[in-house]
Design an enzyme around this catalytic site. Structure first.
Site, short mmCIF file in Angstrom:
data_model
loop_
_atom_site.label_atom_id
_atom_site.label_comp_id
_atom_site.label_asym_id
_atom_site.label_seq_id
_atom_site.Cartn_x
_atom_site.Cartn_y
_atom_site.Cartn_z
N THR A 135 1.02 -0.99 -0.46
CA THR A 135 0.00 0.54 -0.28
C THR A 135 0.79 1.25 -0.21
O THR A 135 1.67 1.65 0.97
CB THR A 135 -1.03 -0.18 1.41
OG1 THR A 135 -1.95 -1.18 1.73
CG2 THR A 135 -2.29 1.39 1.71
N LYS A 162 -3.33 4.35 -2.23
CA LYS A 162 -4.53 4.94 -2.16
C LYS A 162 -5.28 6.86 -2.40
O LYS A 162 -4.19 6.93 -2.63
CB LYS A 162 -4.39 5.27 -0.38
CG LYS A 162 -4.45 3.13 0.10
CD LYS A 162 -5.44 2.76 0.18
CE LYS A 162 -5.64 1.71 0.92
NZ LYS A 162 -6.82 0.97 1.30
N ASP A 190 -6.87 1.72 -4.76
CA ASP A 190 -8.37 2.14 -4.00
C ASP A 190 -8.15 3.72 -3.74
O ASP A 190 -8.22 4.47 -2.68
CB ASP A 190 -7.17 1.40 -2.63
CG ASP A 190 -9.24 0.94 -2.14
OD1 ASP A 190 -9.37 1.39 -1.57
OD2 ASP A 190 -8.45 0.25 -1.21
N GLU A 218 -10.22 -0.25 -6.97
CA GLU A 218 -11.29 -0.40 -5.87
C GLU A 218 -12.27 0.74 -4.92
O GLU A 218 -12.21 1.83 -4.78
CB GLU A 218 -9.87 -1.18 -4.50
CG GLU A 218 -10.35 -2.23 -3.91
CD GLU A 218 -9.53 -2.72 -2.75
OE1 GLU A 218 -8.47 -2.68 -3.37
OE2 GLU A 218 -9.52 -2.45 -1.23
N ASP A 243 -14.63 -3.74 -2.33
CA ASP A 243 -14.59 -3.70 -0.99
C ASP A 243 -15.60 -3.97 0.01
O ASP A 243 -15.97 -5.04 0.53
CB ASP A 243 -12.86 -3.45 -0.46
CG ASP A 243 -12.24 -3.09 0.39
OD1 ASP A 243 -12.56 -4.53 1.15
OD2 ASP A 243 -11.08 -3.32 0.91
N LYS A 267 -11.46 -10.10 3.10
CA LYS A 267 -10.86 -10.09 3.67
C LYS A 267 -11.26 -10.66 5.03
O LYS A 267 -12.71 -10.56 5.39
CB LYS A 267 -11.21 -8.22 4.48
CG LYS A 267 -9.78 -7.73 3.69
CD LYS A 267 -10.17 -6.10 3.53
CE LYS A 267 -9.32 -5.20 2.43
NZ LYS A 267 -9.68 -3.73 2.85
N CYS A 295 -6.19 -7.57 3.89
CA CYS A 295 -6.24 -7.36 4.53
C CYS A 295 -6.58 -6.15 5.69
O CYS A 295 -6.39 -5.08 4.47
CB CYS A 295 -5.24 -8.24 5.31
SG CYS A 295 -3.81 -6.98 4.95
MG MG Z 1 -9.89 -1.43 -0.05
#
Ligand code: MG
Length: 354
Positions: A135, A162, A190, A218, A243, A267, A295
């Site tokens: 990430t 992100k 994401d 995402e 997600d 997850k 996760c």
């Molecule tokens: Mg996500």
């Protein structure tokens, strides 16, 4: 092998750099560890991450759910009665999926130890090595470019960027990272629910026209806005990954029926553990929808359980298990080895902690 006691403890791990998404900023992992003791002396280990912004759970709610609801429901049961144990855990309290996940994975750890098999082999054993992304936290463009270059230098080939906190600057961020790392690196984006449906379509189309070559986007919009997810999926060429919109097998069915995403991110903290994760993975597989194994901010304890599950399933084709890579050190020895972007399963029984 009977369940004799369940002990709830804490697990802490400082992060190398603060973890920032559109939803939160975290400096150090403070999670719950669970130890399921049996009458033969074997101990199963699990972990729960309190992700209040996503699952609604806190350190206090997780330990209460385990101590007061899950523990009394399964104490004295035989590990061989797997399906019944899982039914009791599921019925012991509504939602509280991370609390359930911690106990679920400890039970699977014991089940595999009882059968003297590595867990991933018992679950299907499809592969024994995984490649994870890492990430890149949301920040200003310059810092994200710098973090991306460091991640590539560390040996990662897939970056999960992100965004979603400042939609107006997101195209610039992503294009700058692509320019900096080149096209040999896979980029996942994401948005953590941070865009409106129209913003998402505009941003994704701009990235497509710019040749940013994004593997997937995402959770572009709010988790409950399935019409919005559907709109984005239908109006862009880039693959959309659900997600926060998918916790349960029923959620997976809904997303698939509505064609509201191309992929599903599983997850354990959302599903309530491996038992329900299997169902989601199989529902998706039967519908031609590939899954990612993801996760929360978790240490090696629960990420190892997720790695066993991911390795067992053909339909998990994308892996986002970077928790241990974000931590300064692991709270536990043994388990799969995490070596930059490679996760290798070992022949040790259960999840493999020593
Ligand atoms: Mg996500």
């Amino acid at each position: 092998m009977k369940i004799k006691n369940i002990v709830v403890g804490k697990v802490e791990a400082p992060l190398i750099t603060p973890f920032k998404t559109a939803l939160r900023t975290v400096h150090s992992i403070h999670n719950i560890a669970v130890y399921v003791h049996t009458d033969v002396g074997q101990i199963g280990i699990g972990e729960a991450a309190p992700t209040a912004a996503i699952t609604g759970e806190t350190l206090g709610s997780i330990s209460c759910a385990i101590e007061q609801h899950i523990k009394p429901a399964i104490i004295g049961m035989d590990i061989e009665e797997m399906a019944q144990i899982m039914e009791r855990i599921d019925n012991s309290i509504y939602q509280n999926t991370s609390a359930k996940a911690a106990v679920d994975m400890a039970i699977f750890d014991l089940f595999a130890k009882h059968h003297q098999s590595p867990l991933y082999q018992l679950l299907g054993g499809y592969r024994k090595e995984l490649v994870t992304d890492i990430t890149i936290s949301v920040n200003d463009t310059e810092e994200m470019v710098k973090d991306s270059i460091v991640a590539v230098q560390r040996g990662f080939h897939i970056l999960k960027i992100k965004v979603g906190k400042d939609p107006a600057g997101d195209v610039e961020r992503i294009v700058a990272i692509r320019d900096a790392v080149g096209h040999a690196i896979t980029l996942r984006v994401d948005a953590n629910q941070g865009w409106s449906p129209k913003q998402a379509v505009q941003i994704i189309r701009t990235l497509e026209d710019a040749g940013a070559n994004i593997e997937l986007v995402e959770q572009p919009v709010h988790c409950h806005d399935l019409a919005g997810m559907q709109f984005v999926t239908a109006n862009t060429l880039t693959n959309i990954l659900a997600d926060e919109s998918v916790f349960s097998p029923k959620d997976a069915v809904t997303i698939i029926e509505k064609r509201a995403a191309d992929f599903i991110n599983i997850k354990l903290m959302k599903t309530g553990g491996i038992y329900q994760a299997q169902k989601i993975c199989h529902i998706a597989e039967a519908n031609g929808i590939a899954c990612m194994m993801g996760c929360m901010l978790e240490t090696k304890i629960s990420v190892s359980a997720a790695a066993h599950f991911a390795a067992s399933q053909k339909n998990i084709t994308m892996v986002d298990l970077d928790g241990p890579s974000l931590c300064m050190k692991d709270p536990i020895a043994g388990g799969p080895t995490f070596d930059n972007d490679r996760i290798r399963l070992t022949d040790a029984a259960g999840i493999g902690f020593s």
